[in-house]
Design a protein around this motif. Structure first.
Motif, mmCIF file in Angstrom:
data_model
loop_
_atom_site.group_PDB
_atom_site.id
_atom_site.type_symbol
_atom_site.label_atom_id
_atom_site.label_comp_id
_atom_site.label_asym_id
_atom_site.label_seq_id
_atom_site.Cartn_x
_atom_site.Cartn_y
_atom_site.Cartn_z
ATOM 1 N N ASP A 5 32.887 2.459 34.466
ATOM 2 C CA ASP A 5 32.062 2.762 35.636
ATOM 3 C C ASP A 5 31.095 3.906 35.351
ATOM 4 O O ASP A 5 29.947 3.893 35.815
ATOM 5 N N VAL A 6 31.531 4.876 34.589
ATOM 6 C CA VAL A 6 30.651 5.979 34.206
ATOM 7 C C VAL A 6 29.524 5.467 33.312
ATOM 8 O O VAL A 6 28.353 5.819 33.480
ATOM 9 N N ARG A 7 29.877 4.620 32.359
ATOM 10 C CA ARG A 7 28.859 4.047 31.474
ATOM 11 C C ARG A 7 27.820 3.270 32.270
ATOM 12 O O ARG A 7 26.618 3.377 32.028
ATOM 13 N N ALA A 8 28.285 2.476 33.228
ATOM 14 C CA ALA A 8 27.369 1.671 34.031
ATOM 15 C C ALA A 8 26.432 2.556 34.846
ATOM 16 O O ALA A 8 25.219 2.312 34.908
ATOM 17 N N GLU A 9 26.971 3.590 35.488
ATOM 18 C CA GLU A 9 26.146 4.483 36.299
ATOM 19 C C GLU A 9 25.113 5.202 35.434
ATOM 20 O O GLU A 9 23.957 5.381 35.837
ATOM 21 N N ALA A 10 25.521 5.621 34.229
ATOM 22 C CA ALA A 10 24.599 6.316 33.331
ATOM 23 C C ALA A 10 23.449 5.408 32.923
ATOM 24 O O ALA A 10 22.278 5.828 32.900
ATOM 25 N N ARG A 11 23.744 4.175 32.587
ATOM 26 C CA ARG A 11 22.694 3.245 32.189
ATOM 27 C C ARG A 11 21.767 2.922 33.343
ATOM 28 O O ARG A 11 20.559 2.759 33.162
ATOM 29 N N TYR A 12 22.350 2.836 34.547
ATOM 30 C CA TYR A 12 21.516 2.548 35.714
ATOM 31 C C TYR A 12 20.540 3.701 35.970
ATOM 32 O O TYR A 12 19.337 3.482 36.174
ATOM 33 N N ARG A 13 21.042 4.926 35.957
ATOM 34 C CA ARG A 13 20.163 6.069 36.208
ATOM 35 C C ARG A 13 19.151 6.243 35.075
ATOM 36 O O ARG A 13 18.008 6.642 35.319
ATOM 37 N N LYS A 14 19.566 5.942 33.850
ATOM 38 C CA LYS A 14 18.625 6.005 32.736
ATOM 39 C C LYS A 14 17.498 4.994 32.945
ATOM 40 O O LYS A 14 16.307 5.305 32.734
ATOM 41 N N GLY A 15 17.853 3.786 33.356
ATOM 42 C CA GLY A 15 16.840 2.771 33.604
ATOM 43 C C GLY A 15 15.858 3.184 34.679
ATOM 44 O O GLY A 15 14.637 2.996 34.538
ATOM 45 N N LEU A 16 16.355 3.766 35.767
ATOM 46 C CA LEU A 16 15.479 4.218 36.839
ATOM 47 C C LEU A 16 14.537 5.320 36.352
ATOM 48 O O LEU A 16 13.349 5.355 36.700
ATOM 49 N N THR A 17 15.076 6.237 35.541
ATOM 50 C CA THR A 17 14.249 7.330 35.012
ATOM 51 C C THR A 17 13.157 6.789 34.110
ATOM 52 O O THR A 17 11.988 7.199 34.205
ATOM 53 N N LEU A 18 13.500 5.854 33.234
ATOM 54 C CA LEU A 18 12.504 5.263 32.349
ATOM 55 C C LEU A 18 11.464 4.475 33.127
ATOM 56 O O LEU A 18 10.271 4.476 32.785
ATOM 57 N N ALA A 19 11.894 3.795 34.193
ATOM 58 C CA ALA A 19 10.945 3.057 35.022
ATOM 59 C C ALA A 19 9.941 4.001 35.677
ATOM 60 O O ALA A 19 8.742 3.698 35.753
ATOM 61 N N ASP A 20 10.411 5.175 36.144
ATOM 62 C CA ASP A 20 9.508 6.162 36.735
ATOM 63 C C ASP A 20 8.496 6.686 35.723
ATOM 64 O O ASP A 20 7.399 7.121 36.095
ATOM 65 N N LEU A 21 8.879 6.633 34.435
ATOM 66 C CA LEU A 21 7.968 7.059 33.360
ATOM 67 C C LEU A 21 7.070 5.911 32.886
ATOM 68 O O LEU A 21 6.319 6.081 31.928
ATOM 69 N N TRP A 22 7.175 4.756 33.528
ATOM 70 C CA TRP A 22 6.414 3.557 33.178
ATOM 71 C C TRP A 22 6.804 3.027 31.802
ATOM 72 O O TRP A 22 6.038 2.290 31.180
ATOM 73 N N ARG A 23 7.983 3.362 31.349
ATOM 74 C CA ARG A 23 8.501 2.821 30.085
ATOM 75 C C ARG A 23 9.342 1.581 30.424
ATOM 76 O O ARG A 23 10.561 1.572 30.309
ATOM 77 N N PHE A 24 8.648 0.532 30.878
ATOM 78 C CA PHE A 24 9.316 -0.623 31.448
ATOM 79 C C PHE A 24 10.190 -1.360 30.430
ATOM 80 O O PHE A 24 11.274 -1.843 30.763
ATOM 81 N N SER A 25 9.724 -1.468 29.193
ATOM 82 C CA SER A 25 10.515 -2.174 28.182
ATOM 83 C C SER A 25 11.821 -1.441 27.903
ATOM 84 O O SER A 25 12.894 -2.055 27.831
ATOM 85 N N ASP A 26 11.752 -0.111 27.757
ATOM 86 C CA ASP A 26 12.966 0.670 27.523
ATOM 87 C C ASP A 26 13.901 0.611 28.734
ATOM 88 O O ASP A 26 15.126 0.564 28.593
ATOM 89 N N ALA A 27 13.317 0.624 29.927
ATOM 90 C CA ALA A 27 14.127 0.526 31.138
ATOM 91 C C ALA A 27 14.851 -0.817 31.198
ATOM 92 O O ALA A 27 16.032 -0.899 31.566
ATOM 93 N N ALA A 28 14.141 -1.889 30.818
ATOM 94 C CA ALA A 28 14.764 -3.214 30.816
ATOM 95 C C ALA A 28 15.949 -3.256 29.860
ATOM 96 O O ALA A 28 16.989 -3.857 30.171
ATOM 97 N N VAL A 29 15.823 -2.595 28.708
ATOM 98 C CA VAL A 29 16.931 -2.540 27.750
ATOM 99 C C VAL A 29 18.140 -1.840 28.365
ATOM 100 O O VAL A 29 19.286 -2.269 28.203
ATOM 101 N N ALA A 30 17.899 -0.746 29.104
ATOM 102 C CA ALA A 30 18.996 -0.009 29.730
ATOM 103 C C ALA A 30 19.700 -0.859 30.794
ATOM 104 O O ALA A 30 20.938 -0.921 30.843
ATOM 105 N N PHE A 31 18.926 -1.511 31.652
ATOM 106 C CA PHE A 31 19.535 -2.346 32.687
ATOM 107 C C PHE A 31 20.277 -3.531 32.066
ATOM 108 O O PHE A 31 21.353 -3.921 32.525
ATOM 109 N N ARG A 32 19.698 -4.113 30.990
ATOM 110 C CA ARG A 32 20.356 -5.236 30.340
ATOM 111 C C ARG A 32 21.674 -4.804 29.706
ATOM 112 O O ARG A 32 22.676 -5.524 29.763
#
Length: 430
Positions: free
Chosen positions: A57-84
């Motif tokens: 659950d901790v791993r999942a939450e970390a990846r989710y927040r990482k994806g949101l942070t990358l999306a805010d930076l417009w790093r959409f490809s990296d964000a997609a990797v985190a969510f995947r």
């Protein structure tokens, strides 16, 4: 948690020592605070460390927040990797799947985005997730203006020229002895596939859509090199549940370093959302083909296909496709009718996407070719399976492995062949 923090890239030793005794919840608070303070790199480093925590659950939450942070930076490809990565381990996290769909839409990979939405619908979207669905819909309405993909692979093949293994063929005159290069040849080749597009919005529903694509299969013996390139110019119209895309263009093909064929094409694609979990894709095309080495093959090609795709769960889906093709020719011996069906399925796993397909296609010639005693009648059976391994992706490139089998049983010996091939490479969308 201490072993996890030892892997904390981007944070200096003093900072690591200061946070050594913090709990996962406190580390999340610290990461969020660094993100809100504009230190995104620090936040991402903390999320990466938490993504190695023993607690899923901790791993999942970390990846989710990482994806949101990358999306805010417009790093959409990296964000997609985190969510995947999150979904590979926990496929039922609807919020992550919807965010992944939003990232794919922002990258211009609309068909993949819509598939993720159908997977989410199959799992069931709770009422409190409705705002995310609206964000996804908004992302699809504001497509990426430029994009594409590239794939590079090694391609061992038992029959690179799709030729018969027979030494002689029966003809109406006498048995015909085939030269060595006219028979099946095995080889190790390189394969490159690329495509690029632009979406130039004319208004909220209509876009101009130029597309370019290329395919190259090259071998040590350049007599069997097969290269093609195409350019299409289309218009895309979007409705609430439909997308219609007419286009015109031309394709060039070279075989063995020489011009093989030129084809002018007009196509229409229609994508219709049947319901929240499925879609119907209808494609039709009309082409005029000119063969440089054999004018008797010149003629028109008409193709119509229909496919139905449905998400069965948050991690699995199936598709069923059928098609019919009519090819005319100056010599009726080269004119054919063909039709077939293909069934495919896929499943998301913690390592990536596994997929497989199987199909059958029947071809009937109008008349027999001059040299051969029977007109062309054949069955082509195909089977393919593969995996895209996102868990070990690097710089946006994900390893991919595919294996395919073809067996074409034909009454005309030059069309009778079988082959087994593999592709081992990397793929990246941009």
């Amino acid at each position: 948690m201490g072993a996890c923090l030892a892997l904390l890239a981007g944070v200096d030793a003093q900072a690591q020592e200061a946070i050594e005794g913090l709990s996962a919840a406190q580390l999340f608070d610290l990461a969020d605070a660094r993100r809100d303070a504009g230190s995104a790199d620090d936040a991402l480093a903390l999320y990466d460390a938490l993504a190695r925590d023993p607690d899923a659950d901790v791993r999942a939450e970390a990846r989710y927040r990482k994806g949101l942070t990358l999306a805010d930076l417009w790093r959409f490809s990296d964000a997609a990797v985190a969510f995947r990565a999150l979904l590979d381990e926990k496929p039922d996290v609807i919020a992550a799947r919807l965010e992944l769909a939003r990232m794919l839409a922002a990258l211009g990979r609309e068909s993949e985005a819509r598939r993720e939405l159908r997977q989410a619908q199959a799992a069931g979207i709770p009422p409190d997730a409705a705002p995310m669905v609206e964000r996804f819909a908004a992302a699809l309405r504001s497509q990426k203006r430029f994009g594409g993909s590239i794939e590079l692979a090694l391609a061992p093949d038992s029959n690179i020229n799709r030729a018969t293994q027979a030494r002689t063929l029966d003809t109406i005159i006498a048995p015909l002895t085939l030269s060595e290069d006219a028979r099946a040849q095995s080889g190790l080749g390189g394969r490159a596939v690329g495509q690029a597009f632009a979406k130039l919005r004319l208004n909220d529903r209509i876009s101009l859509l130029p597309r370019f694509a290329g395919l190259a299969n090259v071998y040590g013996d350049d007599r069997f090199n097969d290269i093609s390139a195409s350019a299409l110019l289309g218009v895309e119209w979007r409705g609430d549940a439909d997308k219609v895309s007419p286009s015109v263009g031309q394709t060039y093909r070279w075989f063995g370093g020489e011009s093989y064929a030129r084809t002018r094409t007009a196509t229409v694609d229609w994508v219709h959302a049947v319901d929240a979990r499925s879609q119907l894709v209808t494609s039709g095309s009309a082409s005029k083909a000119r063969y440089e080495k054999n004018a008797l093959q010149d003629g028109a090609i008409y193709d119509l296909s229909l496919s139905y795709e449905r998400a069965l769960s948050a991690a699995t889906g199936l598709s069923l496709a059928t098609s019919v093709t009519r090819q005319t020719a100056n010599d009726p011996g080269y004119a054919t009718w063909a039709g077939g069906v293909t069934v495919a399925g896929w499943r998301e796993t913690r390592w990536g996407t596994i997929y497989a397909s199987g199909g059958a296609r029947r071809t009937e010639g109008d008349e027999r070719l001059f040299l051969f005693p029977e007109r062309r009648r054949e069955w082509l059976l195909t089977a393919r399976a593969g995996m895209t391994m996102r868990a070990v992706s690097w710089a946006g490139f994900a390893p991919t492995v595919r294996v395919s089998f073809e067996d074409n049983e034909s009454t005309v010996g030059i069309y009778d062949y079988s082959r087994v091939a593999a592709e081992i490479g990397v793929v990246r969308a941009f």
